[in-house]
Design a protein around this motif. Sequence first.
Motif, PDB file in Angstrom:
ATOM      1  N   ASP A 120      22.704  -3.719  10.331  1.00  0.00           N
ATOM      2  CA  ASP A 120      22.000  -4.900  10.841  1.00  0.00           C
ATOM      3  C   ASP A 120      20.493  -4.672  10.854  1.00  0.00           C
ATOM      4  O   ASP A 120      19.719  -5.582  10.546  1.00  0.00           O
ATOM      5  CB  ASP A 120      22.508  -5.242  12.245  1.00  0.00           C
ATOM      6  N   VAL A 121      20.087  -3.446  11.188  1.00  0.00           N
ATOM      7  CA  VAL A 121      18.656  -3.145  11.134  1.00  0.00           C
ATOM      8  C   VAL A 121      18.164  -3.237   9.692  1.00  0.00           C
ATOM      9  O   VAL A 121      17.121  -3.831   9.409  1.00  0.00           O
ATOM     10  CB  VAL A 121      18.371  -1.743  11.718  1.00  0.00           C
ATOM     11  N   LEU A 122      18.950  -2.679   8.755  1.00  0.00           N
ATOM     12  CA  LEU A 122      18.559  -2.713   7.345  1.00  0.00           C
ATOM     13  C   LEU A 122      18.428  -4.150   6.855  1.00  0.00           C
ATOM     14  O   LEU A 122      17.538  -4.477   6.077  1.00  0.00           O
ATOM     15  CB  LEU A 122      19.577  -1.966   6.483  1.00  0.00           C
ATOM     16  N   ASN A 123      19.344  -5.029   7.322  1.00  0.00           N
ATOM     17  CA  ASN A 123      19.258  -6.427   6.929  1.00  0.00           C
ATOM     18  C   ASN A 123      17.950  -7.056   7.377  1.00  0.00           C
ATOM     19  O   ASN A 123      17.472  -8.008   6.773  1.00  0.00           O
ATOM     20  CB  ASN A 123      20.428  -7.222   7.525  1.00  0.00           C
ATOM     21  N   GLY A 124      17.379  -6.507   8.444  1.00  0.00           N
ATOM     22  CA  GLY A 124      16.153  -7.081   8.973  1.00  0.00           C
ATOM     23  C   GLY A 124      14.896  -6.419   8.440  1.00  0.00           C
ATOM     24  O   GLY A 124      13.787  -6.842   8.760  1.00  0.00           O
ATOM     25  N   VAL A 125      15.049  -5.369   7.645  1.00  0.00           N
ATOM     26  CA  VAL A 125      13.860  -4.691   7.119  1.00  0.00           C
ATOM     27  C   VAL A 125      13.133  -5.624   6.157  1.00  0.00           C
ATOM     28  O   VAL A 125      13.750  -6.182   5.253  1.00  0.00           O
ATOM     29  CB  VAL A 125      14.262  -3.381   6.393  1.00  0.00           C
ATOM     30  N   PRO A 126      11.836  -5.821   6.350  1.00  0.00           N
ATOM     31  CA  PRO A 126      11.092  -6.717   5.459  1.00  0.00           C
ATOM     32  C   PRO A 126      11.223  -6.240   4.013  1.00  0.00           C
ATOM     33  O   PRO A 126      11.188  -5.032   3.745  1.00  0.00           O
ATOM     34  CB  PRO A 126       9.647  -6.595   5.933  1.00  0.00           C
ATOM     35  N   SER A 127      11.351  -7.205   3.090  1.00  0.00           N
ATOM     36  CA  SER A 127      11.672  -6.803   1.728  1.00  0.00           C
ATOM     37  C   SER A 127      10.551  -5.993   1.085  1.00  0.00           C
ATOM     38  O   SER A 127      10.801  -5.158   0.224  1.00  0.00           O
ATOM     39  CB  SER A 127      12.013  -8.030   0.895  1.00  0.00           C
ATOM     40  N   ILE A 128       9.318  -6.204   1.546  1.00  0.00           N
ATOM     41  CA  ILE A 128       8.237  -5.437   0.928  1.00  0.00           C
ATOM     42  C   ILE A 128       8.358  -3.954   1.268  1.00  0.00           C
ATOM     43  O   ILE A 128       7.943  -3.078   0.507  1.00  0.00           O
ATOM     44  CB  ILE A 128       6.849  -5.990   1.351  1.00  0.00           C
ATOM     45  N   VAL A 129       8.974  -3.678   2.425  1.00  0.00           N
ATOM     46  CA  VAL A 129       9.188  -2.278   2.812  1.00  0.00           C
ATOM     47  C   VAL A 129      10.145  -1.612   1.821  1.00  0.00           C
ATOM     48  O   VAL A 129       9.941  -0.460   1.423  1.00  0.00           O
ATOM     49  CB  VAL A 129       9.722  -2.199   4.249  1.00  0.00           C
ATOM     50  N   TRP A 130      11.173  -2.351   1.408  1.00  0.00           N
ATOM     51  CA  TRP A 130      12.075  -1.802   0.388  1.00  0.00           C
ATOM     52  C   TRP A 130      11.290  -1.438  -0.864  1.00  0.00           C
ATOM     53  O   TRP A 130      11.492  -0.387  -1.466  1.00  0.00           O
ATOM     54  CB  TRP A 130      13.151  -2.815   0.009  1.00  0.00           C
ATOM     55  N   GLY A 131      10.376  -2.344  -1.244  1.00  0.00           N
ATOM     56  CA  GLY A 131       9.562  -2.087  -2.432  1.00  0.00           C
ATOM     57  C   GLY A 131       8.763  -0.812  -2.286  1.00  0.00           C
ATOM     58  O   GLY A 131       8.717   0.032  -3.188  1.00  0.00           O
ATOM     59  N   MET A 132       8.161  -0.636  -1.086  1.00  0.00           N
ATOM     60  CA  MET A 132       7.329   0.548  -0.881  1.00  0.00           C
ATOM     61  C   MET A 132       8.166   1.820  -0.900  1.00  0.00           C
ATOM     62  O   MET A 132       7.756   2.843  -1.448  1.00  0.00           O
ATOM     63  CB  MET A 132       6.568   0.415   0.443  1.00  0.00           C
ATOM     64  N   VAL A 133       9.346   1.743  -0.269  1.00  0.00           N
ATOM     65  CA  VAL A 133      10.198   2.937  -0.209  1.00  0.00           C
ATOM     66  C   VAL A 133      10.605   3.361  -1.625  1.00  0.00           C
ATOM     67  O   VAL A 133      10.512   4.536  -2.001  1.00  0.00           O
ATOM     68  CB  VAL A 133      11.440   2.661   0.666  1.00  0.00           C
ATOM     69  N   VAL A 134      11.029   2.386  -2.430  1.00  0.00           N
ATOM     70  CA  VAL A 134      11.460   2.730  -3.784  1.00  0.00           C
ATOM     71  C   VAL A 134      10.254   3.181  -4.620  1.00  0.00           C
ATOM     72  O   VAL A 134      10.367   4.064  -5.467  1.00  0.00           O
ATOM     73  CB  VAL A 134      12.197   1.542  -4.432  1.00  0.00           C
ATOM     74  N   TYR A 135       9.104   2.603  -4.329  1.00  0.00           N
ATOM     75  CA  TYR A 135       7.878   3.053  -5.006  1.00  0.00           C
ATOM     76  C   TYR A 135       7.667   4.541  -4.759  1.00  0.00           C
ATOM     77  O   TYR A 135       7.423   5.327  -5.678  1.00  0.00           O
ATOM     78  CB  TYR A 135       6.695   2.247  -4.467  1.00  0.00           C
ATOM     79  N   ALA A 136       7.812   4.923  -3.485  1.00  0.00           N
ATOM     80  CA  ALA A 136       7.604   6.335  -3.142  1.00  0.00           C
ATOM     81  C   ALA A 136       8.698   7.215  -3.737  1.00  0.00           C
ATOM     82  O   ALA A 136       8.442   8.343  -4.145  1.00  0.00           O
ATOM     83  CB  ALA A 136       7.568   6.490  -1.624  1.00  0.00           C
ATOM     84  N   LEU A 137       9.939   6.679  -3.790  1.00  0.00           N
ATOM     85  CA  LEU A 137      11.063   7.509  -4.224  1.00  0.00           C
ATOM     86  C   LEU A 137      11.185   7.607  -5.738  1.00  0.00           C
ATOM     87  O   LEU A 137      11.584   8.637  -6.268  1.00  0.00           O
ATOM     88  CB  LEU A 137      12.381   6.951  -3.656  1.00  0.00           C
ATOM     89  N   LEU A 138      10.888   6.513  -6.449  1.00  0.00           N
ATOM     90  CA  LEU A 138      11.147   6.498  -7.888  1.00  0.00           C
ATOM     91  C   LEU A 138       9.902   6.325  -8.746  1.00  0.00           C
ATOM     92  O   LEU A 138       9.784   6.935  -9.804  1.00  0.00           O
ATOM     93  CB  LEU A 138      12.143   5.370  -8.231  1.00  0.00           C
ATOM     94  N   VAL A 139       8.970   5.474  -8.282  1.00  0.00           N
ATOM     95  CA  VAL A 139       7.833   5.170  -9.152  1.00  0.00           C
ATOM     96  C   VAL A 139       6.867   6.342  -9.200  1.00  0.00           C
ATOM     97  O   VAL A 139       6.458   6.784 -10.278  1.00  0.00           O
ATOM     98  CB  VAL A 139       7.125   3.886  -8.683  1.00  0.00           C
ATOM     99  N   ILE A 140       6.526   6.895  -8.040  1.00  0.00           N
ATOM    100  CA  ILE A 140       5.568   8.001  -8.020  1.00  0.00           C
ATOM    101  C   ILE A 140       6.119   9.234  -8.750  1.00  0.00           C
ATOM    102  O   ILE A 140       5.457   9.768  -9.639  1.00  0.00           O
ATOM    103  CB  ILE A 140       5.143   8.333  -6.571  1.00  0.00           C
ATOM    104  N   PRO A 141       7.354   9.691  -8.415  1.00  0.00           N
ATOM    105  CA  PRO A 141       7.863  10.890  -9.113  1.00  0.00           C
ATOM    106  C   PRO A 141       7.945  10.709 -10.626  1.00  0.00           C
ATOM    107  O   PRO A 141       7.643  11.635 -11.376  1.00  0.00           O
ATOM    108  CB  PRO A 141       9.248  11.100  -8.529  1.00  0.00           C
TER     109      PRO A 141
END
Lengths: 291, 284
Positions: A120-141
């Motif tokens: 339920d918390v994940l459902n409420g996470v703003p979508s831009i945060v998902w973008g940033m997290v994946v940016y840090a996890l996949l785009v930068i490496p």
Amino acid sequence: MNAAAINCLPSPGLALRRRWASRGMTMLMGACAVVVMAPLFLVIYFLLREGASALDWNFFTQLPKPTGEVGGGMANAIVGTLELLGMAALIGVPIGVMGGVYLSEYGSDRVNNWIRFAADVLNGVPSIVWGMVVYALLVIPFKTFSAYAGGVALGLMMVPLVMRTTEEVLILVPQSYREAGLALGIARWKIITVIVVKTALKGIVTGVLVALARVAGETAPLLFTALGNSFWNRNLGQPIAALPLQIFSYSISPYDDWHRQAWAGALVLMLLILGLNIFVRVLSRGKSAAS
Amino acid sequence: MVQTAPLPVSSSASTVRPSAPASKPPPAVPVDDLPAFDIQGFSLWYGSRQALYDVSIRIPARQVTAIIGPSGCGKSTCLRALNRMHELTPGTRIVGSLRLFGDDLYASGIDPAYVRRRVGMVFQKSNPFPTMSIEENVLVGLRLNGVRDRAFLQERLEESLRMSALWDEVKDVLNRPGTSLSGGQQQRLCIARALAVQPEVLLMDEPCSALDPIATAKIEELIQLLRERFTVVIVTHNMQQAARCSDRTAFFYMGKLIEYAATREIFTNPANPQTEAYVSGRFG
């Protein structure tokens, strides 16, 4: 009739006032219902008015034209959105469905409460945060924006959505079917896959489609991941175009032709999501097994 | 009661029976005087609440045993313990021994699925699988236990439906959904489904309580046919039903087995005053 009953009858004046109050409140609530509906019609009206004129065959078949040239289309963005949705489904559906099966069939109450809370918390996470997290996890490496990163971002957003709807429809499958299967000496995992999940399959598919419709229009998670692309994507390790991104970049541009195309793109995206939702409706109409 | 010497258990019980066609002759009863169930000192708890108290009972093979008693007396619990279905309720605990034709069903290393293949069950409310046809419903137990032989499946299909007195009614509509049948037919379909895996015992948990009198009569008739080949244990809250269709009756009260005797004895000449009070309708 006794005295008390007679005392309860309102005077004619009071009865009239109540009737008017009742009518007034009914109308007020009807008006609120209209206010709920109105934005949908407004959206469709504006999209049709502004976008329909730019919708032509070229829009679906051609790439965007270079800056300054009139015409072109969003073929790459349409295909890109479908590719991103496909990748998102590859991640979101198996994880979400299996997580939902765990919640409904295996997990203990205590563990389940934590998982549900997290979802339920994940459902409420703003979508831009998902973008940033994946940016840090996949785009930068990997040192590049990519279709993969966009698909992962959308897929991660789908997981909690699919998981919760899967759990809810599995819980609706009567316990007696599980008992009947166990009483036949069938292994538990076979009962769950062949009997329980199959009984609830329509509900699960519905949940998946709703989740797809939900992420199809997401722009923010794609900004830092898929990035956008003016050309065809030949390699999923490279940036890819998507309708929401294209709409975003065209609508902040200074060109009238691009504005019209942005409207057309919005119309296509809207129709895609509307189509998914209508499909869900048709599917769930015939839902007799799980309910 | 004199206890016979315990039979060797582990050898036959720990290996899962193959379900291949040729491997098993139909009547699996080895010796007729060996009881189907031999239960000694059996108690059962749901969490901290004790539901069965020190039950000892020997249920003979190829007879119909009825379990009667007022609501909450432990009769359904006892039935579900016979194929370990009570284990679906979290936090249950048992002591005592429960043997099926000599095999300890609660020995460590015994898979409950194996127990349930030998001891089939029919529930209060008919529950054919809604996504499956009549045929698929009957064969699901075999198919999901890995039986692929088409000829054997076909044979089991017809035999199971014949044994449950449903064949003539459904033989032309085997591909229709199981849920398209009437209530009584659905219950007989569930019986066919339970029989298809060739159990040795059939447990029935108030199988007629959701059915009308005509459908009930059919099921009762069916039970008379089944007793020729199976051991049947039926829980019922309907004393007339117990009197009509059982050979022996067990009366439970407050989690204890009060009396177990020939049905005629229980209803005409009960040894225990509590049994007498119950069957004559003075309480319960």
